[in-house]
Enzyme design. Structure first.
Site, mmCIF file in Angstrom:
data_model
loop_
_atom_site.group_PDB
_atom_site.id
_atom_site.type_symbol
_atom_site.label_atom_id
_atom_site.label_comp_id
_atom_site.label_asym_id
_atom_site.label_seq_id
_atom_site.Cartn_x
_atom_site.Cartn_y
_atom_site.Cartn_z
ATOM 1 N N CYS A 165 0.873 -1.250 -0.059
ATOM 2 C CA CYS A 165 -0.095 0.109 -0.112
ATOM 3 C C CYS A 165 0.924 1.344 0.015
ATOM 4 O O CYS A 165 0.645 2.291 -0.657
ATOM 5 C CB CYS A 165 -1.021 -0.084 1.204
ATOM 6 S SG CYS A 165 -0.089 -0.305 2.917
ATOM 7 N N HIS A 219 -2.920 6.266 4.777
ATOM 8 C CA HIS A 219 -1.498 6.511 4.866
ATOM 9 C C HIS A 219 -1.273 7.710 4.415
ATOM 10 O O HIS A 219 -1.726 8.203 3.070
ATOM 11 C CB HIS A 219 -0.577 5.361 4.066
ATOM 12 C CG HIS A 219 -0.741 4.160 4.794
ATOM 13 N ND1 HIS A 219 -1.425 3.862 5.949
ATOM 14 C CD2 HIS A 219 -0.366 2.773 4.348
ATOM 15 C CE1 HIS A 219 -1.195 2.489 6.176
ATOM 16 N NE2 HIS A 219 -0.565 1.788 5.118
#
Length: 347
Positions: free
Chosen positions: A128, A241
Site C-alpha cells: 500500500c 497512509h
C-alpha cells in the site's frame, strides 16, 4: 469478460472492500464465488442483494473459475495461486508473496499497465505505501526522470487489518482512563504514540516495509537506478497512509509545472493551498480511491528537488481498489489465463 470470478479472503478487511468495489463498479461477470478459510466456510455473504455461501479455500474451489482476486496472508497466497493457475484461472494477488518474483508482473494500472501483458497466470498488486508513491512519482518521472527519493510514511493502523483498528480504539480508551494496556497487534502501545518500525529488521538497519518500497518501486517504474531512502512509521490514525516525499530529478521541475503534471494525471487529486489551510489529510481522504497531493514546494537544499505531501486510503487504492483496477484492465485488454494445466511462476 470473465465468466466466473472468485474473491479469495472475501471475509477479511480488504476482501470485503474488493467485493463492495466489484458491485459498485459493476465489474462484468456471469457468476461469482467467495472463498475463505475453513473458519469462515459456510457463513452467509451478502453481495448485490443476494446471499451466497462462503466456500472453503481448497484446490478444487478453483474448478471452473476464470479470475481470482485474492487478499490473504503470504503463506496462503503461496499455496492458492498455483492451485488456481493449474486449473486455468488468472490470479490477481494482493499479498506480498509474489511481488518480487521476476516472472510475476507487479502492476499499478496508472503507472505500468502494459506489464499485465507478460503474466504467466499471476499478477501482483504492490504494498500500500508503494502504490500511492509510484502513482505520485509517475508524471514527474516521465517529465524529468527521478534520480532519488526520500520518503517518510505515516501509516494508519488499518494497515494491520481489523486487529490494528481494534487495538487503536482499545489502547486509546486505556490511555485516557490512565489504565495499563498490553499491546498485541503492535510492538508498543499505539495511542498518542508513533512507532518507527513497520515490519522486521532487514539490511543496514532498514525494515521489511521500507525495503518493499525500494524494490517494488524500482520494479514498477522499471528503473533500478532510482535511489530511495524510506522511513516507515506507524501512527495513531485509523485509516489512510500519509507520506512526505522528496524527489530529485535530472531536469528541474518548478512547483507550477509539478502542480500541472499532477492535476493532469488520472487518479491524482491536487489539494494545495497553504494560505487557506487546504491540503490532504486522512480524515478527508478516507473512503476515496484517488491519491491526494498537496504542500508542493521546491527543495531548499537541492536545485532539482521537489517536496510534496501525499495521502491515500490504504485499504482502497493501496489494496482493494488497485486489485480491482487490475482486473478491469485485464477485461479491457481481453486478457485471459494461460490455459489449464500450464506452468506457474514459482516463488
Amino acid at each position: 469478460m470473465f465468466d466466473t470470478v472468485a474473491v479469495v479472503g472475501a471475509t477479511g478487511a480488504v476482501g470485503t472492500i474488493i467485493c463492495r468495489l466489484l458491485e459498485e463498479r459493476k465489474f462484468p461477470f456471469k457468476r461469482i464465488r467467495f472463498l475463505a478459510s475453513s473458519r469462515s466456510a459456510g457463513k452467509t455473504f451478502r453481495f448485490a442483494g443476494r446471499d451466497y455461501a462462503v466456500e472453503e479455500l481448497t484446490p478444487s474451489a478453483f474448478d471452473g473459475v476464470d479470475l481470482a482476486i485474492g487478499s490473504t496472508p503470504d503463506e496462503v497466497a503461496r499455496d492458492f495461486a498455483p492451485w488456481a493457475v493449474q486449473r486455468g484461472c488468472l490470479v490477481v494477488d494482493e499479498s506480498g508473496y509474489w511481488r518480487m518474483d521476476p516472472k510475476v508482473p507487479l502492476v499499478v494500472p496508472e503507472v505500468n499497465p502494459d506489464a499485465v501483458d507478460h503474466h504467466q497466470g499471476i499478477i501482483a498488486s504492490p504494498n500500500c505505501s508503494t502504490t500511492q508513491m509510484v502513482v505520485a512519482m509517475k508524471p514527474l518521472h516521465d517529465a524529468a526522470r527521478i534520480r532519488r527519493v526520500v520518503v517518510s510514511t505515516y501509516q494508519s493502523t488499518s494497515g494491520m487489518g481489523l486487529a490494528g483498528g481494534k487495538e487503536l480504539n482499545e489502547s486509546t480508551r486505556s490511555a485516557i482512563a490512565n489504565e495499563p494496556f498490553e499491546p498485541t497487534a503492535f510492538a508498543h502501545p499505539i495511542a498518542f504514540n508513533l512507532i518507527p518500525q513497520i515490519g522486521s529488521h532487514k539490511e543496514q538497519g532498514y525494515t521489511s516495509e521500507e525495503m518493499k518500497m525500494v524494490y517494488e518501486t524500482r520494479k514498477i517504474i522499471g528503473d533500478n537506478s532510482i535511489q530511495i531512502c524510506p522511513t516507515c512509521v506507524r501512527v495513531p490514525v485509523e485509516n489512510c497512509h500519509s507520506e512526505s516525499i522528496l524527489v530529485e530529478t535530472e531536469k528541474k521541475i518548478t512547483v507550477e509545472q509539478a502542480r500541472e503534471l499532477f492535476a493532469a494525471t488520472p487518479g491524482i487529486v491536487v489539494i494545495d493551498d497553504l494560505a487557506a489551510k487546504s491540503y490532504p489529510m486522512p480524515t478527508t481522504c478516507d473512503g476515496r480511491d484517488e491519491v491526494f497531493i498537496g504542500r508542493i514546494r521546491e527543495d531548499l537544499s537541492s536545485p532539482n528537488g521537489l517536496a510534496f505531501w501525499c495521502v491515500s486510503d490504504n485499504l482502497r487504492k493501496g489494496a482493494a481498489t488497485n486489485a480491482v483496477q487490475i482486473a478491469e484492465l485485464l477485461v479491457r485488454k481481453g486478457q485471459k489465463a494461460r490455459g489449464r494445466g500450464e506452468a506457474v511462476a514459482s516463488g
